[in-house]
Design a protein around this motif. Structure first.
Motif, short mmCIF file in Angstrom:
data_model
loop_
_atom_site.label_atom_id
_atom_site.label_comp_id
_atom_site.label_asym_id
_atom_site.label_seq_id
_atom_site.Cartn_x
_atom_site.Cartn_y
_atom_site.Cartn_z
N ASP A 213 -18.26 -29.81 -4.10
CA ASP A 213 -17.88 -27.90 -3.20
C ASP A 213 -17.85 -28.69 -1.63
O ASP A 213 -18.63 -28.57 -1.52
CB ASP A 213 -18.19 -27.13 -3.89
CG ASP A 213 -18.04 -26.55 -4.99
OD1 ASP A 213 -17.38 -27.32 -5.96
OD2 ASP A 213 -19.13 -25.77 -5.57
N ARG A 214 -16.80 -28.48 -1.47
CA ARG A 214 -16.62 -28.15 0.48
C ARG A 214 -16.93 -26.48 0.78
O ARG A 214 -16.70 -25.29 0.03
CB ARG A 214 -15.11 -27.88 0.44
CG ARG A 214 -14.56 -29.07 0.21
CD ARG A 214 -14.93 -30.59 1.51
NE ARG A 214 -14.44 -30.13 2.42
CZ ARG A 214 -14.82 -30.87 3.45
NH1 ARG A 214 -15.85 -32.19 3.37
NH2 ARG A 214 -14.69 -30.54 5.12
N VAL A 215 -17.88 -26.37 1.45
CA VAL A 215 -17.96 -25.36 1.98
C VAL A 215 -17.86 -24.63 3.77
O VAL A 215 -18.25 -26.33 4.33
CB VAL A 215 -19.42 -24.80 1.24
CG1 VAL A 215 -19.81 -24.91 -0.10
CG2 VAL A 215 -20.73 -25.80 2.58
N ASN A 216 -18.32 -23.74 4.03
CA ASN A 216 -18.52 -23.98 5.38
C ASN A 216 -20.21 -22.84 5.64
O ASN A 216 -20.50 -21.87 5.06
CB ASN A 216 -18.04 -22.38 6.26
CG ASN A 216 -16.49 -23.14 6.26
OD1 ASN A 216 -16.68 -24.13 6.57
ND2 ASN A 216 -15.27 -22.04 6.25
N GLN B 141 -29.50 -29.82 5.53
CA GLN B 141 -29.24 -28.82 5.06
C GLN B 141 -29.36 -28.60 4.27
O GLN B 141 -28.22 -29.60 3.44
CB GLN B 141 -27.67 -28.65 5.93
CG GLN B 141 -27.82 -28.91 7.44
CD GLN B 141 -28.22 -28.16 8.20
OE1 GLN B 141 -28.54 -26.89 7.82
NE2 GLN B 141 -29.61 -28.51 9.75
N VAL B 142 -30.16 -27.72 3.74
CA VAL B 142 -30.51 -27.86 1.89
C VAL B 142 -30.31 -26.20 2.11
O VAL B 142 -30.83 -25.34 2.64
CB VAL B 142 -31.74 -28.08 2.09
CG1 VAL B 142 -32.92 -27.46 -0.13
CG2 VAL B 142 -32.89 -29.16 2.12
N VAL B 143 -29.41 -26.10 0.28
CA VAL B 143 -29.10 -24.52 0.30
C VAL B 143 -30.03 -24.33 0.23
O VAL B 143 -31.28 -24.63 -0.64
CB VAL B 143 -27.65 -25.31 -0.95
CG1 VAL B 143 -27.39 -23.29 -1.45
CG2 VAL B 143 -26.43 -25.35 -0.67
N SER B 144 -30.24 -23.10 0.65
CA SER B 144 -31.94 -22.21 0.46
C SER B 144 -31.90 -21.61 -0.87
O SER B 144 -32.48 -21.22 -1.38
CB SER B 144 -31.34 -20.75 1.50
OG SER B 144 -30.80 -19.67 1.05
N THR C 166 -25.30 -20.36 2.47
CA THR C 166 -26.72 -20.24 3.00
C THR C 166 -27.67 -21.87 2.98
O THR C 166 -27.84 -22.20 2.04
CB THR C 166 -27.32 -19.53 3.35
OG1 THR C 166 -27.01 -18.28 3.05
CG2 THR C 166 -29.17 -18.72 3.70
N VAL C 167 -28.32 -22.53 4.28
CA VAL C 167 -28.20 -23.50 3.94
C VAL C 167 -29.82 -23.51 4.98
O VAL C 167 -29.82 -22.61 6.06
CB VAL C 167 -27.75 -24.69 4.43
CG1 VAL C 167 -26.78 -24.70 4.22
CG2 VAL C 167 -27.89 -24.88 6.31
N GLY D 147 -19.81 -30.52 5.35
CA GLY D 147 -19.11 -29.51 4.29
C GLY D 147 -18.92 -29.64 3.46
O GLY D 147 -18.79 -28.91 2.73
N THR D 148 -20.00 -30.60 2.73
CA THR D 148 -19.72 -30.93 0.87
C THR D 148 -20.99 -30.91 0.52
O THR D 148 -22.31 -31.64 0.78
CB THR D 148 -19.60 -32.20 0.94
OG1 THR D 148 -17.97 -32.49 1.71
CG2 THR D 148 -18.87 -32.56 -0.19
#
Length: 351
Positions: free
Chosen positions: A342-345, A329-332, A1-2, A301-302
């Motif tokens: 890491d690759r993320v959606n 976009q920051v990881v919450s 979640t970002v 996505g990275t």
């Protein structure tokens, strides 16, 4: 979640708790002993002005003493008038005796007057001179008696003024211990307590580690117990001493005028220690590694882990001075099963 990093204001605050106290409390005591309170003209909660009469003491004995002093003054004035008359008479007698002595002295030189006559005239002149001196001393004594009586009257007039207990300054009466019929004493408890100018402040305890963030003049919002609406305030005083037992220091926050403030009530305050505007992210997005702070950012996505400079922190948000730009976009929640590369959606957090 970002979550997106956003530009916005941030205010750093410190929460303190304490008790509402008067800024200055004036103790109003009787200035005269032994007189009963016969009238009370102010009650707790009343706003009074400087010089306003709060209570009156019995003045019967003082009135009698003033009347006695007036009588003594009148008697002394009569004695002064009598002494002045005696001086005039004595000086006339002295002049007559001196003239008679002068004639007797001339007659003695020619052998016409006897030695006995000469000595008699000389003695009469000396007696007349002593009577003049005696009359002048009587006048001086009468003047002294009048001065004493006038001083005694002034003293009683001061006592009479003090039978009216007046407010030494404007303010609000916070406590009244005066009771009708009670005998006033200068050594007893204060008859009235007045909050000078009605000024109330919060006396709050602050941890020693927080004291360094505070400064005189910083604004605060104070909420007394049982109220929802805060009262605006400002730090007036910071104690230079820390309690060695509790490790707490004291600050005094002067409050804006508010009729609903109650002395002795509990209250908490939120002090604004700093204010800025910059890039803001959730505090949960910041991960501290030793002395460094890190934030995970998702780019195409990275996951990228960036070292950042954190500014102000308040209400679950952190100001990022350097390392993250607005809109990224920051990881919450930092460090949750993620590593750099890491690759993320990414999923944008709901607000």
């Amino acid at each position: 979640t970002v979550v997106p990093a956003e530009i916005g204001p941030i205010v750093e605050t410190v929460v303190v708790t304490g008790t509402l106290r008067p800024k200055e409390e004036i103790l109003v005591n009787a200035e005269i002993d032994g007189l009963a309170i016969v009238e009370i003209l102010a009650e707790e909660g009343d706003r009074v002005e400087k010089g306003q009469v709060l209570a009156r003491l019995s003045s019967d004995t003082v009135d009698v003493a003033i009347a006695q002093a007036d009588a003594q003054i009148a008697r002394a004035e009569a004695s002064i008038a009598q002494a002045r008359t005696q001086i005039v008479q004595a000086e006339a007698s002295l002049k007559q005796a001196q003239n008679a002595f002068t004639r007797a002295e001339q007659l003695r030189k020619t052998g016409t007057a006897s030695v006995q006559t000469f000595e008699t005239r000389e003695m009469e002149a000396d007696v007349a001179a002593s009577k003049v001196n005696e009359a002048k001393q009587s006048l001086a004594l009468a003047v002294a008696d009048k001065s004493l009586a006038e001083a005694q009257k002034r003293e009683q007039l001061v006592r009479l003024r003090r039978t009216e207990i007046k407010a030494p300054s404007s303010g609000v009466v916070s406590r009244r211990t005066a009771r009708l019929g009670a005998v006033a004493s200068t050594a007893g408890d204060a008859l009235f307590r007045i909050i000078e100018d009605g000024a109330v402040e919060l006396e709050a305890d602050v941890a020693e580690t927080t004291m360094t963030n505070l400064a005189v003049g910083q604004t605060a919002r104070v909420v007394p117990a049982g109220r929802d609406r805060p009262v605006e305030g400002r730090i007036r005083l910071i104690s230079p001493e820390i309690d060695v037992t509790t490790r707490l220091g004291q600050v005094r926050i002067a409050l804006a005028a508010d009729a609903g403030l109650t002395i002795g009530a509990f209250a908490y305050g939120v002090i604004e220690t700093a204010r800025d505007e910059g890039v803001l992210v959730p505090l949960s997005a910041v991960l501290y590694e030793g002395e460094h702070a890190e934030v995970m950012v998702v780019v195409d996505g990275t996951v990228e882990t960036r070292t950042v400079t954190v500014g102000l922190v308040s209400e679950g948000r952190a100001e990022i001075k350097q390392g993250v730009a607005a809109g990224e976009q920051v990881v919450s929640i930092a460090g949750t099963f993620l590593r750099s590369g890491d690759r993320v959606n990414p999923v944008v957090a709901e607000r």
